[in-house]
Write a protein that holds these residues in place. Structure first.
Motif, PDB file in Angstrom:
ATOM      1  N   TYR A 136      23.080 -31.178  18.900  1.00  0.00           N
ATOM      2  CA  TYR A 136      22.466 -31.662  17.665  1.00  0.00           C
ATOM      3  C   TYR A 136      21.046 -32.153  17.882  1.00  0.00           C
ATOM      4  O   TYR A 136      20.243 -32.155  16.977  1.00  0.00           O
ATOM      5  N   TRP A 173      27.551 -22.972  14.486  1.00  0.00           N
ATOM      6  CA  TRP A 173      27.371 -23.727  13.234  1.00  0.00           C
ATOM      7  C   TRP A 173      28.625 -24.511  12.858  1.00  0.00           C
ATOM      8  O   TRP A 173      28.538 -25.568  12.229  1.00  0.00           O
ATOM      9  N   ILE A 227      28.318 -27.791  14.777  1.00  0.00           N
ATOM     10  CA  ILE A 227      27.309 -28.662  14.148  1.00  0.00           C
ATOM     11  C   ILE A 227      27.888 -29.289  12.875  1.00  0.00           C
ATOM     12  O   ILE A 227      27.787 -30.495  12.640  1.00  0.00           O
ATOM     13  N   HIS A 274      28.912 -33.581  12.530  1.00  0.00           N
ATOM     14  CA  HIS A 274      27.814 -34.399  12.002  1.00  0.00           C
ATOM     15  C   HIS A 274      27.848 -34.627  10.493  1.00  0.00           C
ATOM     16  O   HIS A 274      26.916 -35.219   9.957  1.00  0.00           O
ATOM     17  N   TYR A 302      19.898 -30.545  10.174  1.00  0.00           N
ATOM     18  CA  TYR A 302      19.752 -30.163  11.581  1.00  0.00           C
ATOM     19  C   TYR A 302      18.291 -29.871  11.932  1.00  0.00           C
ATOM     20  O   TYR A 302      17.787 -30.282  12.978  1.00  0.00           O
TER      21      TYR A 302
END
Length: 635
Positions: free
Chosen positions: A4, A27, A30, A34, A273
């Protein structure tokens, strides 16, 4: 997993490779680690550029505002979310904490609901750079309404076109706006626009300038008293990952503006991001993007990206020249700004006033400088680097578009070595390709051609509102199974990218994409004018300015046309806005055309840029003799 937050070049290459080889795995990690989801996705990605159709995080349920506000309340309730710096430096700045933002967004959301706005309805927002602008976006997102922000510098005609295209039920505006020494009658512009917008039921008006304005009985309401009576609690509407979040209009090279549709989950994940990495944002930094929220830069990097990271984001109402050209530096010093993101136009305008001005300010808080809107020229890059960053704050020269939703090619500060005028390397997950005119990909380094993207990224626009066919034709028909950006680019010997400019009839003036066709249409409405052609030419401050070649109906004589020039620019201001006015107008007795009647703008562009020795073959034109006559009378 540390994907990240990328901290060095080796890590960039490692993470980039993973994002290309296993995009769905990348993805998914991620997104999972988060963000806050009400329900996980069934499938990470489904795509087919031939249709074109792209879906990210299918089946997931979420609300963007829970990710931008609610989830920070347990740890950051008192942290400043939005720092509002007014136009007038004597007016105190306003610090809006995450808790206050939560309450104000909920109150606004409840007011929208009381006025019949529900999930899927479109709301047009025509508000200056005041807190109500950011809050109204988030209030729409809270209840699942689709916001369509129109830059508050557009004319009533441009506003009406956008309201009608997406069939907005409501307009949110202000009594007026402050811009330097001027105040602008925004409400009057809205009233004029709404004469041709039958679908609008309510207009909510924020009080800012205290101007004396007309309020239409039954339609117009002052916003503040409604907010004061509204509850501070509002449950978020749970949205599907692919539900539209907003529509944002961008100039087309032909015809009416294109309403780009951005959806919920992918846009949120990608803007958050990119923000974290492109600006190397750390916990207590104060971040300032000088753009207007009326553009994609403001959506992604004033509102959604920063707030999704729990950042402090600055909202500036004014202009760089008021009360003097030290205003930006004053704000950086006053609020101890760490990341500063602005446009080359602003940098060139400030550079003109000399570096000595900077000596009066303490800019040592700066860690990252950013440039956005157009490629930054080398002279401005060095001035910015030497005088503002003192050689210590890396410049991120970021390339991206309204259509991409987030930054696509950029240095990562303290990670990627920078090179003046180069956007350097693709961001994580982005797969660029440089194509030749015949549809072949130019592999390897030291190549120049047209910039395409081979693979979808989470924040790609999904369609043009109400016109998927136009979306397909504009972006996916030039090159098979690729997104065509409309930009030219070159890749140097180490694989760095440099954007060389638009390859279609869109000209970037002061960072604003202006399609030439709508400007020509406005000019051609003048009863004295037969036809016109608009091209761009280099400009010290704006980067490019507009040069108009105009043919009159009555005769081709060259004479003083001062009044006519004023009328032409007034027409453009009325139809599009003052940003599209022509810097130079040359009256001509005709325009160079092909035998099929197409105006040869390429030749006109070269004349405007003083490249007369490089016009190419003009003998095949229908009227080759006109070229020399235009050159003889060039401004």
């Amino acid at each position: 997993m540390s994907n990240y937050h990328i901290k060095h070049l080796e890590e960039y290459f490692k993470v980039y490779r993973k994002s290309i080889r296993e995009p769905e795995v990348f993805w998914e990690e991620i997104a999972e680690e988060h963000f806050l989801w009400r329900k996980k996705w069934d499938k990470v990605l489904d795509w087919d550029f031939s249709k074109p159709e792209v879906k990210w995080f299918q089946g997931a349920k979420l609300n963007v505002t829970e990710n931008c506000i609610d989830r920070h309340l347990s740890t950051k309730a008192d942290k400043t979310a939005i720092l509002f710096e007014p136009n007038n430096p004597d007016e105190p700045a306003e610090h809006i904490s995450y808790k206050q933002l939560s309450e104000r967004v909920n109150q606004f959301a409840n007011v929208l609901k009381e006025h019949g706005i529900k999930k899927g309805d479109r709301v047009c927002i025509y508000v200056p750079m005041i807190p109500e602008l950011a809050i109204s976006l988030l209030a729409c997102a809270r209840i699942g309404a689709i916001h369509s922000v129109v830059f508050a510098g557009f004319s009533s005609t441009a506003l009406a076109t956008r309201i009608n295209d997406s069939d907005c039920k409501m307009v949110i505006t202000a009594d007026g706006s402050f811009r330097g020494k001027k105040s602008i009658d925004l409400k009057g512009i809205v009233d004029e626009a709404l004469e041709s917008c039958p679908g609008v039921e309510n207009v909510l008006v924020a009080k800012r300038t205290k101007a004396d304005i007309q309020m239409k009985e039954g339609r117009d309401k002052w916003l503040q008293p409604l907010l004061g009576n509204a509850s501070k609690e509002c449950n978020p509407e749970i949205m599907d990952a692919e539900d539209p979040l907003f529509i944002l209009y961008t100039s087309g090279s032909t015809g009416k503006p294109k309403g780009m549709v951005h959806t919920t989950a992918g846009y949120m994940v990608y803007t958050a991001y990119t923000f974290k990495n492109a600006f190397q944002y750390r916990e207590n930094d104060v971040y300032w993007c000088t753009a207007d929220i009326g553009w994609i830069t403001g959506h992604s990097y004033i509102v959604y990206g920063p707030l999704a990271n729990g950042a402090t984001t600055v909202l500036f109402e004014g202009v760089p020249s008021y009360p003097d050209f030290g205003r930006f530096w004053d704000i950086i010093q006053k609020h101890k700004i760490n990341q500063f993101y602005t446009a080359p136009t602003a940098i060139r305008a400030l550079a003109k006033h000399g570096a000595e001005l900077l000596d009066n300010y303490d800019l040592t808080s700066l860690k990252v400088l950013g440039s956005v809107g157009e490629p930054i020229n080398e002279e401005a890059w060095h001035w910015y680097n030497d005088n503002v960053g003192k050689g210590k704050s890396p410049i991120i020269d970021s390339w991206w578009q309204t259509e991409t939703g987030g930054i696509m090619i950029t240095p990562i500060p303290y990670v990627t070595p920078t090179k003046p005028t180069y956007a350097t390397l693709p961001f994580i997950g982005i797969q660029p390709a440089i194509m030749d005119e015949n549809g072949g990909e130019l592999k390897g380094n030291q190549v120049e051609g047209r910039l395409c993207i081979k693979f979808p990224w989470p924040s790609i626009a999904r369609t043009i509102w109400g016109n998927h066919q136009r979306y397909k034709e504009t972006y996916f028909s030039t090159y098979k199974d690729m997104y065509f950006t409309g930009d030219g680019a070159l890749r140097d010997e180490v694989g760095y990218y440099r954007i060389t400019g638009r390859v279609d009839d869109v000209i970037i003036v002061s960072g604003h994409n202006l399609g030439t066709a709508p400007i020509e249409d406005a000019i051609n409405e003048h009863p004295a004018i037969a036809e016109s052609a608009i091209v761009g030419f280099p400009h010290d401050i704006k980067g490019s300015a507009l040069y108009g070649y105009i043919t009159l109906k009555d005769s081709g004589e060259y004479r003083n046309h001062d009044n006519l020039e004023k009328e032409i620019n007034q027409l453009i201001t009325d139809r599009i806005g003052p940003i599209a006015k022509l810097d130079k107008i040359q009256f001509t007795e005709g325009l160079p055309k092909t035998r099929s009647g197409k105006i040869m703008r390429r030749i006109l562009r070269k004349i405007a840029c003083n490249e007369m020795d490089n016009l190419g073959d003009t003998s095949t034109l229908l009227n080759p003799e006109i070229v020399q006559r235009i050159i003889d009378h060039k401004l």
